[in-house]
Design a protein around this motif. Structure first.
Motif, PDB file in Angstrom:
ATOM      1  N   ALA A 303       0.826  -1.210   0.000  1.00  0.00           N
ATOM      2  CA  ALA A 303       0.000   0.000   0.000  1.00  0.00           C
ATOM      3  C   ALA A 303       0.859   1.259   0.000  1.00  0.00           C
ATOM      4  O   ALA A 303       0.482   2.282  -0.581  1.00  0.00           O
ATOM      5  N   VAL A 304       2.022   1.198   0.637  1.00  0.00           N
ATOM      6  CA  VAL A 304       2.908   2.362   0.672  1.00  0.00           C
ATOM      7  C   VAL A 304       3.428   2.699  -0.719  1.00  0.00           C
ATOM      8  O   VAL A 304       3.480   3.867  -1.117  1.00  0.00           O
ATOM      9  N   THR A 305       3.822   1.681  -1.476  1.00  0.00           N
ATOM     10  CA  THR A 305       4.480   1.940  -2.758  1.00  0.00           C
ATOM     11  C   THR A 305       3.561   1.834  -3.966  1.00  0.00           C
ATOM     12  O   THR A 305       3.929   2.305  -5.048  1.00  0.00           O
ATOM     13  N   HIS A 306       2.376   1.223  -3.810  1.00  0.00           N
ATOM     14  CA  HIS A 306       1.536   0.999  -4.982  1.00  0.00           C
ATOM     15  C   HIS A 306       0.066   1.317  -4.713  1.00  0.00           C
ATOM     16  O   HIS A 306      -0.830   0.592  -5.147  1.00  0.00           O
ATOM     17  N   HIS A 307      -0.171   2.410  -3.994  1.00  0.00           N
ATOM     18  CA  HIS A 307      -1.537   2.874  -3.797  1.00  0.00           C
ATOM     19  C   HIS A 307      -1.565   4.382  -3.948  1.00  0.00           C
ATOM     20  O   HIS A 307      -0.679   5.088  -3.461  1.00  0.00           O
ATOM     21  N   ARG A 308      -2.580   4.864  -4.613  1.00  0.00           N
ATOM     22  CA  ARG A 308      -2.660   6.284  -4.949  1.00  0.00           C
ATOM     23  C   ARG A 308      -2.755   7.170  -3.710  1.00  0.00           C
ATOM     24  O   ARG A 308      -2.288   8.315  -3.713  1.00  0.00           O
ATOM     25  N   ARG A 309      -3.337   6.661  -2.633  1.00  0.00           N
ATOM     26  CA  ARG A 309      -3.530   7.466  -1.431  1.00  0.00           C
ATOM     27  C   ARG A 309      -2.379   7.331  -0.438  1.00  0.00           C
ATOM     28  O   ARG A 309      -2.453   7.851   0.675  1.00  0.00           O
ATOM     29  N   SER A 310      -1.321   6.647  -0.824  1.00  0.00           N
ATOM     30  CA  SER A 310      -0.188   6.456   0.075  1.00  0.00           C
ATOM     31  C   SER A 310       0.392   7.793   0.516  1.00  0.00           C
ATOM     32  O   SER A 310       0.579   8.711  -0.290  1.00  0.00           O
ATOM     33  N   VAL A 311       0.725   7.878   1.800  1.00  0.00           N
ATOM     34  CA  VAL A 311       1.363   9.092   2.307  1.00  0.00           C
ATOM     35  C   VAL A 311       2.697   9.328   1.614  1.00  0.00           C
ATOM     36  O   VAL A 311       3.150  10.474   1.487  1.00  0.00           O
ATOM     37  N   LEU A 312       3.333   8.267   1.150  1.00  0.00           N
ATOM     38  CA  LEU A 312       4.643   8.401   0.523  1.00  0.00           C
ATOM     39  C   LEU A 312       4.596   9.305  -0.700  1.00  0.00           C
ATOM     40  O   LEU A 312       5.502  10.122  -0.913  1.00  0.00           O
ATOM     41  N   PHE A 313       3.549   9.194  -1.516  1.00  0.00           N
ATOM     42  CA  PHE A 313       3.503   9.956  -2.764  1.00  0.00           C
ATOM     43  C   PHE A 313       3.112  11.418  -2.559  1.00  0.00           C
ATOM     44  O   PHE A 313       3.185  12.220  -3.484  1.00  0.00           O
TER      45      PHE A 313
END
Length: 542
Positions: A303-313
Motif C-alpha cells: 500500500a505504501v508503494t503501490h496505492h494512490r492514497r499512500s502518504v509516501l507519494f
C-alpha cells in the motif's frame, strides 16, 4: 532525550484503544462518508475554518499515480516469475517507479486482509477522530517552538536521528568548514542532508541542502559548530540567520529520515518475507524462526508503494500528506536512498550489511546491543541446521537475486554467516524499525517543521526570526495527521509476545536465552527514550 518508560499494562491498554479509530473507519467505509469518500465534506469545513487554504479536491496528481488504485482494489501488475516448483508470493520489479526497491505485488488474501483490517481502517478512522484537535492546534497553538543549540544537538544526536551522523568529511566539507575547525579531524562529524532538492519542492515551500558540522565531546555528546547551506556557512555568531538555518537542517532531517533512509528497513525485508513464506516448508527450523516476524508487513508495504492514497507519494488531494516534496521529488528521494550519491559517505548505495551502529551514540549502542542479542539467539538455532541444507541454499539464492549483499547459497554456510544474516533481518524488522519510529515520534513536531515558507538565510539574511511565519496552519494540520497516522508507533503484536514453537531442546534453550536477554536489555535501557521489548513490534506493522 530521556523519558519515563510506559508499563507493559499501559502499552496493552493503548493497543486496545487503537480499535476505536478502526471502528470509526469501518463505519466510514460502510456509509461511504468521511475519509472513505473521494471528496469529504470535512475538507470543505476545514477550508471555511481557515485550516486548509483550498479544497484538496482541486489539487492535481502526478501522472505516475494514474495507474495506481484509489480504494480497496489491488494494483494491476504482471505475474511474478518464481523458480520452478514454487507457487506463492514472490518479489518482482516495481511498476510505480522503475528505480524503487523490488516489490511483492501479488499477495495472499490473508496479507491484504490483515492490512485492511488493522491498518487501513485505522487510517480512515484517525482522519476523522484526529482532525478536530489537529485543526484547533493549527489555528490556536504555536506551530513552531524556539530552540537553542543544546536542544538542536540533543534532537539530532541523542535520538534515532543520530544514525545520520557521518565521521567522514569530504574535501568540500573540510574546505567549507576550515575556518571553524581546530584540532584533530577525527574529533569532528557531520550530518549531511545535501540530498535535499529545492527544485522538487512543492510550490511555496522552501527546502535547502545542508551540511552540519559537530565536534565530538568526551562524554559522547556533540557540540554544533557550523551549518553549510549550499555555499554559505553559518555559525552561532550569525544570530537570526543561524536560528533559521537550524530549522532548515531539521526540515531536512524529516526527508532524510522518513523518505531516504527508513525505506531501507521496509522494502528489502519484503523480499525475505515473501521468499521465506513461499520457499521454506512450514515445519523447517528456519521457517519457525523467521515467520513469527513476517505478519502485517507485506500488505502495508504494498500500500505504501503501490496505492494512490499512500502518504509516501504526498498527493495534495489528501489532508495527511505533509512532506515538502512533489511526487516526483519523493520518487527521487527514495531512489537516492537505494542507489546512493557517488563520493558522499552520507549517501551509500543500499547494501544488506550497510547498516552500521555507531557506538559513540546512544542510539548506536542501543541498536548494537540488541543486534548482539539477536545474533546469540540465531547462532543457537542455526547450529541445529545441517551445513549445506539444500532448502536453505535455494532460499538464500532466491533472496540474493533481489537484495544486494545478501549471501547466496554458495556462501551462506560459511562460518556464522547464516546466523548473522538472519539476525540482521530480525533486528531490522523489529528493533531498528520500531526504534526509529519510537524515538523520532517522541520529538514534538513543533521542533521539526516539515515545511518552511520563508526564504533561506543565504538568500535573505533576516534581522529577526518570526516563528509564526515559518509554517502555515495547513502545514501544521497536515503534519499532525501525518505524525499520528504514520510516524507514531502502533504496535499490533510486540516482540516479547513472540513464541517460536521450536521442537528441538537446543532451539528452545536459545529462545529462552533470548527472552532473558530481552529482560536484561529492557532494564539496561529503561528511561532512555528507546523502546522496550513490549514496545517493539514483532515485525514491520506501521
Amino acid at each position: 532525550m530521556s523519558s519515563t518508560r510506559t508499563s507493559p499494562r499501559r502499552v496493552k491498554l493503548r493497543r486496545a484503544f487503537h480499535h476505536i479509530p478502526r471502528a470509526i473507519g469501518l463505519v466510514s467505509v460502510g456509509a461511504r462518508v468521511g475519509a472513505a469518500a473521494r471528496e469529504p465534506r470535512l475538507n470543505q469545513v476545514l477550508c471555511q475554518l481557515g485550516v486548509l487554504e483550498r479544497d484538496p479536491a482541486t489539487a492535481k496528481d502526478a501522472p505516475l499515480l494514474e495507474a495506481l488504485p484509489w480504494g480497496g482494489k489491488p494494483v494491476t501488475a504482471p505475474a511474478p516469475r518464481p523458480p520452478a516448483g514454487i507457487d506463492g508470493m514472490w518479489p518482482q520489479g516495481p511498476i510505480c517507479h522503475a528505480d524503487f526497491y523490488p516489490s511483492v505485488l501479488h499477495l495472499d488474501p490473508r496479507e491484504r486482509d490483515d492490512h485492511l483490517r488493522y491498518t487501513a481502517l485505522r487510517y480512515l478512522g484517525q482522519i476523522v477522530s484526529a482532525s478536530p484537535r489537529a485543526a484547533w492546534r493549527a489555528r490556536v497553538r504555536p506551530r513552531v517552538r524556539a530552540l537553542d543549540d543544546a536542544k538542536f544537538c540533543e534532537l539530532l544526536t541523542q535520538t534515532s536521528l543520530a544514525q545520520h551522523l557521518c565521521s567522514t568529511l569530504s574535501e568540500a566539507d573540510r574546505d567549507a568548514f576550515a575556518s571553524t575547525m581546530q584540532g584533530e579531524l577525527a574529533d569532528y562529524a557531520k550530518i549531511d542532508f545535501s540530498g535535499m532538492r529545492p527544485d522538487l519542492a512543492l510550490p511555496g515551500i522552501e527546502l535547502m541542502p545542508t551540511v552540519t558540522l559537530f565536534h565530538r565531546q568526551r562524554d559522547h555528546r556533540h557540540r554544533v559548530v557550523a551549518i553549510r547551506l549550499r555555499d554559505a556557512v553559518f555559525t552561532p555568531r550569525d544570530g537570526a540567520a543561524w536560528a533559521l538555518a537550524r530549522y532548515f537542517v531539521l526540515q531536512g532531517a524529516h526527508v532524510q529520515h522518513t523518505v531516504i533512509v527508513h525505506p531501507r528497513l521496509h522494502f528489502p525485508s519484503d523480499v525475505i518475507n515473501a521468499v521465506s513464506k513461499s520457499a521454506l516448508p512450514a515445519g523447517h527450523l528456519l521457517a519457525r524462526m523467521l515467520l513469527p516476524h513476517t505478519r502485517f508487513s507485506l500488505g502495508l508495504d504494498l500500500a505504501v508503494t503501490h496505492h494512490r492514497r499512500s502518504v509516501l507519494f504526498n498527493s495534495q488531494r489528501e489532508v495527511y500528506t505533509a512532506l515538502p516534496l512533489t511526487t516526483e521529488g519523493i520518487c527521487a528521494a527514495v531512489t537516492l536512498g537505494r542507489v546512493g550519491m557517488p563520493g558522499n559517505h552520507a549517501y551509500p548505495t543500499y547494501d544488506y550489511w550497510g547498516v552500521t551502529h555507531d557506538e559513540r551514540t546512544r542510539f548506536g549502542r542501543y541498536c548494537q546491543q540488541w543486534q548482539d542479542a539477536f545474533e546469540d539467539f540465531t547462532r543457537g538455532v542455526c547450529a541445529q541446521i545441517p551445513k549445506g541444507d539444500p532448502t536453505v541454499a535455494r532460499w538464500a539464492d532466491a533472496i540474493s537475486e533481489w537484495v544486494p549483499g545478501f549471501p547466496g547459497g554458495a556462501t551462506i554456510f560459511r562460518g556464522d554467516l547464516l546466523a548473522q544474516a538472519i539476525a540482521r533481518y530480525l533486528t531490522a524488522v523489529t528493533v531498528l524499525h520500531s526504534g526509529d519510529h519510537y524515538s523520532y515520534a517522541a520529538i514534538p513536531i513543533e521542533y521539526l517543521p516539515m515545511r518552511i515558507r520563508v526564504p533561506p538565510p543565504d538568500e535573505v539574511r533576516p534581522a529577526s526570526l518570526d516563528l509564526d511565519k515559518l509554517v502555515s496552519a495547513e502545514d501544521h494540520f497536515r503534519h499532525q495527521l501525518c505524525h499520528r497516522m504514520f510516524f507514531a508507533p502502533t504496535v499490533i503484536e510486540s516482540l516479547n509476545e513472540v513464541r517460536y514453537r521450536f521442537r528441538t531442546p537446543a532451539a528452545r534453550q536459545a529462545a529462552q536465552r533470548f527472552q532473558t536477554a530481552q529482560h536484561q536489555l529492557d532494564a539496561r535501557w529503561a528511561g532512555s527514550g528507546f523502546p522496550a521489548s513490549y514496545e517493539i513490534a514483532s515485525s514491520i506493522q506501521y
